[in-house]
Design a protein around this motif. Structure first.
Motif, short mmCIF file in Angstrom:
data_model
loop_
_atom_site.label_atom_id
_atom_site.label_comp_id
_atom_site.label_asym_id
_atom_site.label_seq_id
_atom_site.Cartn_x
_atom_site.Cartn_y
_atom_site.Cartn_z
N ALA A 255 -16.55 0.64 -17.09
CA ALA A 255 -17.44 1.79 -16.87
C ALA A 255 -16.66 2.95 -16.25
CB ALA A 255 -18.59 1.41 -15.95
N HIS A 256 -16.90 4.14 -16.75
CA HIS A 256 -16.31 5.34 -16.15
C HIS A 256 -17.08 5.69 -14.88
CE1 HIS A 256 -13.60 6.12 -19.46
NE2 HIS A 256 -14.61 6.00 -20.32
N ARG A 257 -16.35 6.05 -13.84
CA ARG A 257 -16.95 6.40 -12.57
C ARG A 257 -16.76 7.88 -12.27
NH1 ARG A 257 -16.25 1.14 -12.79
NH2 ARG A 257 -17.18 -0.26 -11.25
N PRO A 258 -17.73 8.50 -11.60
CA PRO A 258 -17.58 9.93 -11.27
C PRO A 258 -16.42 10.14 -10.29
CG PRO A 258 -19.57 9.02 -10.27
CD PRO A 258 -19.04 7.96 -11.16
N ALA A 259 -15.59 11.13 -10.55
CA ALA A 259 -14.44 11.40 -9.69
C ALA A 259 -14.86 12.04 -8.38
CB ALA A 259 -13.44 12.29 -10.42
N TYR A 260 -15.92 12.85 -8.41
CA TYR A 260 -16.38 13.54 -7.21
C TYR A 260 -17.86 13.20 -7.01
CZ TYR A 260 -16.93 17.21 -3.70
OH TYR A 260 -17.17 17.90 -2.53
N SER A 261 -18.14 12.35 -6.03
CA SER A 261 -19.49 11.82 -5.81
C SER A 261 -20.13 12.31 -4.53
CB SER A 261 -19.46 10.29 -5.79
OG SER A 261 -19.37 9.77 -7.10
#
Length: 300
Positions: A255-261
């Motif tokens: 799964a791709h994860r958000p870089a800026y959360s």
């Protein structure tokens, strides 16, 4: 005093919430063995049976990577189930507090995400959580709270980052940790306090979406360094000597994860009247409690 129905009692947030909610009224807490959100035909009957005034949905499909190959199940639990829960709450005249996630955002902007920003999730998990939000808003427009959070950890549960780092740090000399994903580590006790505050406010807390995390910003690498520094200061012997910062591309996941959360929490700060504690302060408190628990287990 309120009649409260808590779903997800066996999870990290649910287990933490239960004793706090009991100060507000009569609480019925259900786990997956009693109500499975993937079985949406059961939800209306359960809600009608307990007749709650407030429903808190802390249940979710949270296996982010496995969701990529179990999209249908993730959608039933994270998307369809909350919609059915909201419709059942509407039928009972109840309020619903639904827990959501930073994963509804794509992580491409470099400033904190506000509640009304475009979402564009990158993963099945994020898309199904967004579907759940949309279903809740549609079925219960005037009586819902959606509370998005991120990077949650605590002494409850098994898979959170802090407990994993403590375990690995005791046995490995070198660890590699992602440096280019940024967020706000959030202690589950602080998150639980925000949930309780919303429930206590009741009608004084307008329906809608809120963001809650601890204050401050860190990368996973920063977070790991802080965990080891605080653990050593508390006397935990660690084997780890080197923590290597790596880019996300060196640690591929399904799964791709958000870089800026990083979530903008000004809205809930104004409502509650105070900012959330800084993540490092809360980490220190959590680790002190957790290491005392580990020491007792070793001594038994």
């Amino acid at each position: 005093m309120s009649r409260i129905l808590l779903l997800g009692k066996g999870g990290q947030l649910g287990a933490t919430l239960l004793p706090h909610l009991q100060t507000l009224g009569t609480v019925t807490a259900l786990g997956r063995d009693q109500l499975e959100l993937s079985q949406s035909d059961q939800i209306a009957a359960v809600v009608a049976d307990y007749q709650p005034e407030v429903i808190i949905n802390a249940a979710a499909y949270t296996a982010v990577d496995r969701a990529e190959t179990e999209a249908e199940l993730a959608q039933r639990v994270n998307g369809d189930g909350p919609g059915k829960l909201a419709a059942s709450a509407a039928a009972q005249g109840a309020r619903l507090l639904h827990i959501s996630t930073d994963y509804v955002f794509n992580g491409h902007q470099g400033q904190p995400w506000q509640e009304g920003d475009d979402t564009q999730p990158l993963s099945v998990y994020g898309r199904t959580k967004l579907a759940g939000e949309q279903a809740v808003r549609a079925a219960l427009p005037e009586a819902h709270w959606i509370l998005r959070t991120a990077w949650v950890y605590g002494t409850q549960g098994q898979g959170n980052f802090v407990k994993t780092m403590v375990r690995l740090g005791q046995t490995r000399k070198t660890l590699r940790v992602v440096q280019d994903q940024v967020g706000s580590p959030t202690w589950v006790e602080d998150l639980a306090a925000a949930v309780v505050a919303l429930v206590r406010l009741g009608d004084r807390a307008p329906a809608g979406t809120y963001h809650y995390t601890n204050s401050g910003v860190a990368s996973w690498y920063d977070f790991a360094i802080a965990i080891f520094e605080e653990a050593r200061a508390l006397g935990l012997p660690l084997a780890v000597q080197t923590v290597q910062p790596i880019p996300t591309c060196d640690y591929p996941t399904p799964a791709h994860r958000p870089a800026y959360s990083v979530l903008d929490c000004q809205k809930i700060t104004a409502l509650l009247g105070h900012p959330a504690p800084h993540w490092r302060e809360s980490l220190r408190i959590m680790l002190k409690d957790y290491l005392q628990t580990l020491a007792k287990e070793v001594g038994q």
